[in-house]
Design an enzyme around this catalytic site. Structure first.
Site, PDB file in Angstrom:
ATOM      1  N   ASP A  31      44.122  40.182  36.810  1.00 12.39           N
ATOM      2  CA  ASP A  31      43.616  39.003  36.097  1.00 12.39           C
ATOM      3  C   ASP A  31      44.772  38.352  35.339  1.00 12.39           C
ATOM      4  O   ASP A  31      45.589  39.030  34.714  1.00 12.39           O
ATOM      5  CB  ASP A  31      42.493  39.414  35.134  1.00 12.39           C
ATOM      6  CG  ASP A  31      41.681  38.221  34.668  1.00 12.39           C
ATOM      7  OD1 ASP A  31      40.489  38.145  35.019  1.00 12.39           O
ATOM      8  OD2 ASP A  31      42.238  37.348  33.956  1.00 12.39           O
ATOM      9  N   HIS A 100      33.120  37.814  42.029  1.00 11.42           N
ATOM     10  CA  HIS A 100      34.232  38.726  41.731  1.00 11.42           C
ATOM     11  C   HIS A 100      33.747  39.785  40.759  1.00 11.42           C
ATOM     12  O   HIS A 100      32.876  39.539  39.928  1.00 11.42           O
ATOM     13  CB  HIS A 100      35.433  37.971  41.160  1.00 11.42           C
ATOM     14  CG  HIS A 100      35.109  37.092  39.996  1.00 11.42           C
ATOM     15  ND1 HIS A 100      34.486  35.874  40.139  1.00 11.42           N
ATOM     16  CD2 HIS A 100      35.285  37.269  38.667  1.00 11.42           C
ATOM     17  CE1 HIS A 100      34.316  35.328  38.955  1.00 11.42           C
ATOM     18  NE2 HIS A 100      34.789  36.154  38.033  1.00 11.42           N
TER      19      HIS A 100
HETATM   20  P1  AMP Z   1      34.692  34.825  35.253  1.00 14.54           P
HETATM   21  O1  AMP Z   1      34.709  34.279  33.855  1.00 14.54           O
HETATM   22  O2  AMP Z   1      33.842  36.049  35.410  1.00 14.54           O
HETATM   23  O3  AMP Z   1      34.386  33.749  36.273  1.00 14.54           O
HETATM   24  O4  AMP Z   1      36.154  35.337  35.515  1.00 14.54           O
HETATM   25  C1  AMP Z   1      37.176  34.517  35.979  1.00 14.54           C
HETATM   26  C2  AMP Z   1      38.444  35.275  35.726  1.00 14.54           C
HETATM   27  O5  AMP Z   1      39.483  34.708  36.518  1.00 14.54           O
HETATM   28  C3  AMP Z   1      38.933  35.239  34.270  1.00 14.54           C
HETATM   29  O6  AMP Z   1      39.023  36.566  33.767  1.00 14.54           O
HETATM   30  C4  AMP Z   1      40.296  34.562  34.373  1.00 14.54           C
HETATM   31  O7  AMP Z   1      41.235  35.093  33.467  1.00 14.54           O
HETATM   32  C5  AMP Z   1      40.681  34.844  35.810  1.00 14.54           C
HETATM   33  N1  AMP Z   1      41.623  33.916  36.395  1.00 14.54           N
HETATM   34  C6  AMP Z   1      41.623  32.560  36.304  1.00 14.54           C
HETATM   35  N2  AMP Z   1      42.640  32.042  37.016  1.00 14.54           N
HETATM   36  C7  AMP Z   1      43.305  33.094  37.574  1.00 14.54           C
HETATM   37  C8  AMP Z   1      44.459  33.215  38.415  1.00 14.54           C
HETATM   38  N3  AMP Z   1      45.137  32.133  38.841  1.00 14.54           N
HETATM   39  N4  AMP Z   1      44.855  34.448  38.768  1.00 14.54           N
HETATM   40  C9  AMP Z   1      44.183  35.537  38.347  1.00 14.54           C
HETATM   41  N5  AMP Z   1      43.081  35.498  37.562  1.00 14.54           N
HETATM   42  C10 AMP Z   1      42.655  34.284  37.168  1.00 14.54           C
END
Ligand code: AMP
Length: 114
Positions: A31, A100
């Site tokens: 993440d 995810h």
């Molecule tokens: P959610 O809030 O459950 O939809 O989780 C989305 C997650 O994606 C969050 O924990 C973000 O920090 C993560 N995230 C957003 N952009 C990226 C990225 N480019 N690479 C890795 N993780 C990301």
């Protein structure tokens, strides 16, 4: 054609990420904004928007994801204590609408979650 999700772009290597596991069905990345010393996102390659959109057709994918959680946590030697989280829908904190699973480890977690 519908717009690609952020995670679809990561799967397709259009956006860089730290990939820690990949197979035909899923990918696991670190993440970008970790909430624990270990914070991994396990993402099916099929662009299912959220858990509540899954159908009987997805049961092999869902079963596979949970066995990959076991493999990743075993390989990282965190299989004793870790937390698994799915945010389903905006009110539950979902920001990326491509299913995810968050895998978190490396600190103590409280309950109930916020
Ligand atoms: P959610 O809030 O459950 O939809 O989780 C989305 C997650 O994606 C969050 O924990 C973000 O920090 C993560 N995230 C957003 N952009 C990226 C990225 N480019 N690479 C890795 N993780 C990301």
């Amino acid at each position: 054609m519908s717009k690609k999700t952020l995670f679809q772009k990561i799967i397709d290597r259009e956006i860089p990420s730290e990939i820690i596991y990949e197979d035909d069905i899923c990918i696991a990345i670190n993440d970008i904004n970790p909430q624990a010393p270990i914070h991994i996102l396990l993402i099916p390659k099929k662009p299912i928007p959220k858990l509540s959109d899954c159908t009987d057709k997805d049961k092999d994918i869902l079963g596979h994801l949970f066995l990959i959680i076991k493999k990743i946590t075993y390989d990282l030697k965190i299989n004793e204590s870790f937390r698994v989280n799915i945010n389903n829908g905006e009110d539950a904190g979902q920001e990326v609408f491509h299913l995810h699973i968050h895998i978190l480890a490396g600190r103590k977690f409280s309950w109930p979650p916020g």
